[in-house]
Design an enzyme around this catalytic site. Sequence first.
Site, PDB file in Angstrom:
ATOM      1  N   PHE A 126       0.868  -1.189   0.000  1.00 57.55           N
ATOM      2  CA  PHE A 126       0.000   0.000   0.000  1.00 57.55           C
ATOM      3  C   PHE A 126       0.902   1.236   0.000  1.00 57.55           C
ATOM      4  CE2 PHE A 126      -2.794   3.227   1.690  1.00 57.55           C
ATOM      5  CZ  PHE A 126      -4.014   2.920   1.114  1.00 57.55           C
ATOM      6  N   ASP A 197       1.302  -4.780   8.800  1.00 58.15           N
ATOM      7  CA  ASP A 197       0.191  -3.861   8.535  1.00 58.15           C
ATOM      8  C   ASP A 197      -1.075  -4.704   8.368  1.00 58.15           C
ATOM      9  OD1 ASP A 197      -1.761  -2.263   7.365  1.00 58.15           O
ATOM     10  OD2 ASP A 197      -0.272  -0.962   6.403  1.00 58.15           O
ATOM     11  N   TYR A 222     -11.303   1.728  10.295  1.00 60.12           N
ATOM     12  CA  TYR A 222     -12.492   2.150   9.534  1.00 60.12           C
ATOM     13  C   TYR A 222     -12.854   1.170   8.436  1.00 60.12           C
ATOM     14  CZ  TYR A 222      -8.607   4.227   6.862  1.00 60.12           C
ATOM     15  OH  TYR A 222      -7.425   4.438   6.210  1.00 60.12           O
ATOM     16  N   LYS A 223     -12.039   0.127   8.239  1.00 58.61           N
ATOM     17  CA  LYS A 223     -12.364  -0.869   7.209  1.00 58.61           C
ATOM     18  C   LYS A 223     -13.238  -1.955   7.836  1.00 58.61           C
ATOM     19  CE  LYS A 223      -8.409   0.546   4.487  1.00 58.61           C
ATOM     20  NZ  LYS A 223      -6.964   0.412   4.254  1.00 58.61           N
ATOM     21  N   ARG A 371     -12.502  -4.136  -6.836  1.00 62.92           N
ATOM     22  CA  ARG A 371     -12.417  -4.876  -5.567  1.00 62.92           C
ATOM     23  C   ARG A 371     -13.812  -5.035  -4.970  1.00 62.92           C
ATOM     24  NH1 ARG A 371      -8.277  -2.091  -1.576  1.00 62.92           N
ATOM     25  NH2 ARG A 371      -9.985  -0.585  -1.554  1.00 62.92           N
TER      26      ARG A 371
HETATM   27  C1  LIG Z   1      -6.124   1.578   4.231  1.00 60.45           C
HETATM   28  C2  LIG Z   1      -4.666   1.333   4.419  1.00 60.45           C
HETATM   29  C3  LIG Z   1      -3.846   2.300   5.011  1.00 60.45           C
HETATM   30  C4  LIG Z   1      -4.412   3.644   5.373  1.00 60.45           C
HETATM   31  O1  LIG Z   1      -3.575   4.460   6.095  1.00 60.45           O
HETATM   32  P1  LIG Z   1      -4.181   5.816   6.749  1.00 60.45           P
HETATM   33  O2  LIG Z   1      -3.066   6.390   7.476  1.00 60.45           O
HETATM   34  O3  LIG Z   1      -5.355   5.399   7.573  1.00 60.45           O
HETATM   35  O4  LIG Z   1      -4.672   6.678   5.633  1.00 60.45           O
HETATM   36  C5  LIG Z   1      -2.507   1.970   5.214  1.00 60.45           C
HETATM   37  N1  LIG Z   1      -2.008   0.764   4.861  1.00 60.45           N
HETATM   38  C6  LIG Z   1      -2.788  -0.184   4.265  1.00 60.45           C
HETATM   39  C7  LIG Z   1      -2.227  -1.505   3.903  1.00 60.45           C
HETATM   40  C8  LIG Z   1      -4.134   0.089   4.023  1.00 60.45           C
HETATM   41  O5  LIG Z   1      -4.897  -0.822   3.429  1.00 60.45           O
END
Ligand SMILES: *Cc1c(COP(=O)(O)O)cnc(C)c1O
Length: 412
Positions: A126, A197, A222-223, A371
């Site tokens: 990501f 992560d 939030y996911k 997705r």
């Molecule tokens: C959604 C996501 C993030 C989001 O990071 P934020 O700091 O909340 O914007 C980071 N890493 C991964 C793998 C994600 O899927």
Amino acid sequence: MRGGSSEAAALDAADPLKSKRDLFHLPADIIYLDGNSLGPAPKSAFAELEQAARVEWAEGLIRSWNTAGWFVLTDTLGDRLGRVIGAEPGETVVTDTTSINIFKALHAALTLRPDRRAILAERDSFPTDLYIAEGVAASRAGVELRLASDNDALASMIDSDTAVVLVNHVDYRSGALRSMADLTARAHASGAVVVWDLCHSAGIVPIEVNAADADFAVGCTYKYLNGGPGAPAFIFAARRHHDHLAQPLSGWWAHAAPFAMENAYRPASGIRRLLCGTQPILSLRALKAALEVLDDVDLTLIRDKSLALTRLFMELAEPVCREFGARIITPRRDAQRGSQVAITHERAYAVVQALIARGVIGDFRVPDIMRFGFAPLYLRYRDVVEAAAALHHVLKTEAWRDPKFATPAQVT
Ligand SMILES: *Cc1c(COP(=O)(O)O)cnc(C)c1O
């Protein structure tokens, strides 16, 4: 017919999680397959926000930091979330964002391995993970970021120079799930530390950070945890590292005695050392409601249903994809996938928009990926059957060719 609506109805009737759907506010006429980006609102969150705003803030004012437990919400919610990822109480705090927590975890990991100079990550990680890692490397003399072409290459690149491996538990594009125990063992054998992560696995895959001997873990809420837009993230550090934790965002919430107002920083003991400053209490309270929904749910039931939903969707979508130039890129083997199905198509963005117009909400990721996330707490087998039928319809009728679906919005 396999996957027909009568079969789906039977599966829904026998579903041990079926009563959970009613705990969420779901808009009418929508099949929501984007809980991997933003989970829906738990109904109890509204009362929780009302209480926090109208009673604790409006009436309690400053007193509520003590009387309503505001000051320790980072810890109480951290422990609640810790149960979901296999941590002991006192090893997890809810705070800041995933990006900021990656920053803190990487610095802490580098400090644990001062003689080593490499941060190792996947090239297709990501993006924020890579951007933060770049920033951390640039700020520490001699430290460099090394990128692996894929997850297998990542494991083989770990060597005596590797201080820390930063890895996504579930790939945000393909939905591939990595073995936490195997990669952690591989890293430890070379003396490296691992930062996991968990953004796409927390709340949906049973995780055992301690059984896997993980060092650090971060993730958003939030996911699949349904904490609300921009809900604070979490960070876990194994207890064995607590006495040696050091991170540069040494704000007053990470001080041993914040209200002693001392001039010099003295680190708090334990996991609070990974905090920084004052936290968004209203957002934390929505998250509290969301975590309460999970409190009495067995994660293995979630996992079983998640695999059944994704398996059913892939079974139904496979012939459709073959016929209309699309391709499922998510691993078919249960042990190798999280809870989303990713499908490539030349005009993936337009196809997703056409599906959303029909009430089936998924999302798009560059360059050509659709997705579809499957969250067992509120999705039914009949939703899967209907979503697959909608995909069939959109591809067959080429509804996606409508020019109104062509231009990407700011958030895809
Ligand atoms: C959604 C996501 C993030 C989001 O990071 P934020 O700091 O909340 O914007 C980071 N890493 C991964 C793998 C994600 O899927």
